[in-house]
Design an enzyme around this catalytic site. Structure first.
Site, PDB file in Angstrom:
ATOM      1  N   HIS A  19       3.680  60.871  14.421  1.00 34.97           N
ATOM      2  CA  HIS A  19       4.249  61.406  15.656  1.00 34.97           C
ATOM      3  C   HIS A  19       5.351  60.466  16.177  1.00 34.97           C
ATOM      4  CE1 HIS A  19       4.132  64.368  18.768  1.00 34.97           C
ATOM      5  NE2 HIS A  19       3.589  63.603  19.696  1.00 34.97           N
ATOM      6  N   ASN A  66       5.274  62.701  26.323  1.00 32.14           N
ATOM      7  CA  ASN A  66       5.279  63.851  27.231  1.00 32.14           C
ATOM      8  C   ASN A  66       6.278  63.735  28.375  1.00 32.14           C
ATOM      9  OD1 ASN A  66       3.256  64.720  25.570  1.00 32.14           O
ATOM     10  ND2 ASN A  66       1.652  64.628  27.108  1.00 32.14           N
ATOM     11  N   ASP A  91       9.501  64.348  15.268  1.00 29.83           N
ATOM     12  CA  ASP A  91       8.631  64.842  14.203  1.00 29.83           C
ATOM     13  C   ASP A  91       8.534  66.359  14.260  1.00 29.83           C
ATOM     14  OD1 ASP A  91       7.128  64.322  16.715  1.00 29.83           O
ATOM     15  OD2 ASP A  91       5.463  65.197  15.601  1.00 29.83           O
ATOM     16  N   ASN A 112       5.933  68.413  23.022  1.00 31.23           N
ATOM     17  CA  ASN A 112       5.951  68.003  24.424  1.00 31.23           C
ATOM     18  C   ASN A 112       7.134  67.108  24.785  1.00 31.23           C
ATOM     19  OD1 ASN A 112       3.688  69.477  25.183  1.00 31.23           O
ATOM     20  ND2 ASN A 112       2.307  67.860  24.517  1.00 31.23           N
TER      21      ASN A 112
END
Length: 141
Positions: A19, A66, A91, A112
């Protein structure tokens, strides 16, 4: 001036997480083009340099994934950067590992970090999607 943003999460436990591929890409650019070390500024790790005649800002948001848009907005405003000069590396689980796709604007596919950026600067920036593939085991996502 071009703004290259890598999406990821800060902290050693996230360091090599797939991520965090955006951070990994930005770190690789920093090393390959001899940028100076990152400095903390406006909720970010940031450095500037010259690549192929372009003034470049490398940015790694310190806001966690986020809330990446907060950091991008701060730097965009501070340096007066147009969205067409912003490139976000992130990603993409729906692409096979190492496949890269580039596009301007579009949806966020549930990402996000992109949702946060979209909500604060709009959607017309460049996205560099780096394929990380889907994990074989659900708990590894």
């Amino acid at each position: 001036m071009k703004l290259l943003v890598g999406l990821g999460n800060t902290g050693s436990k996230f360091l090599l997480n797939r991520h965090n591929i955006g951070f990994i890409i930005i770190d690789t650019i920093l090393k390959n083009y001899s940028f100076s070390n990152f400095k903390k500024k406006n909720k970010s790790c940031i450095t500037t340099g010259l690549v192929c005649g372009y003034n470049i800002i490398l940015l790694k948001p310190n806001t966690y994934m986020n809330n990446s848009g907060e950091s991008v907005l701060e730097i965009k405003k501070y340096y007066n950067i147009d969205n067409r000069d912003i490139f976000v590396f992130h990603d993409e689980i729906d692409l096979p590992f190492s496949l890269i796709k580039i596009k301007n604007g579009g949806g966020n596919n549930g990402h996000n970090g992109l949702k946060s950026i979209d909500s604060l600067i709009g959607k017309n920036y460049n996205r560099i999607r780096y394929g990380v593939g889907r994990p074989f085991i659900k708990e590894n996502q």
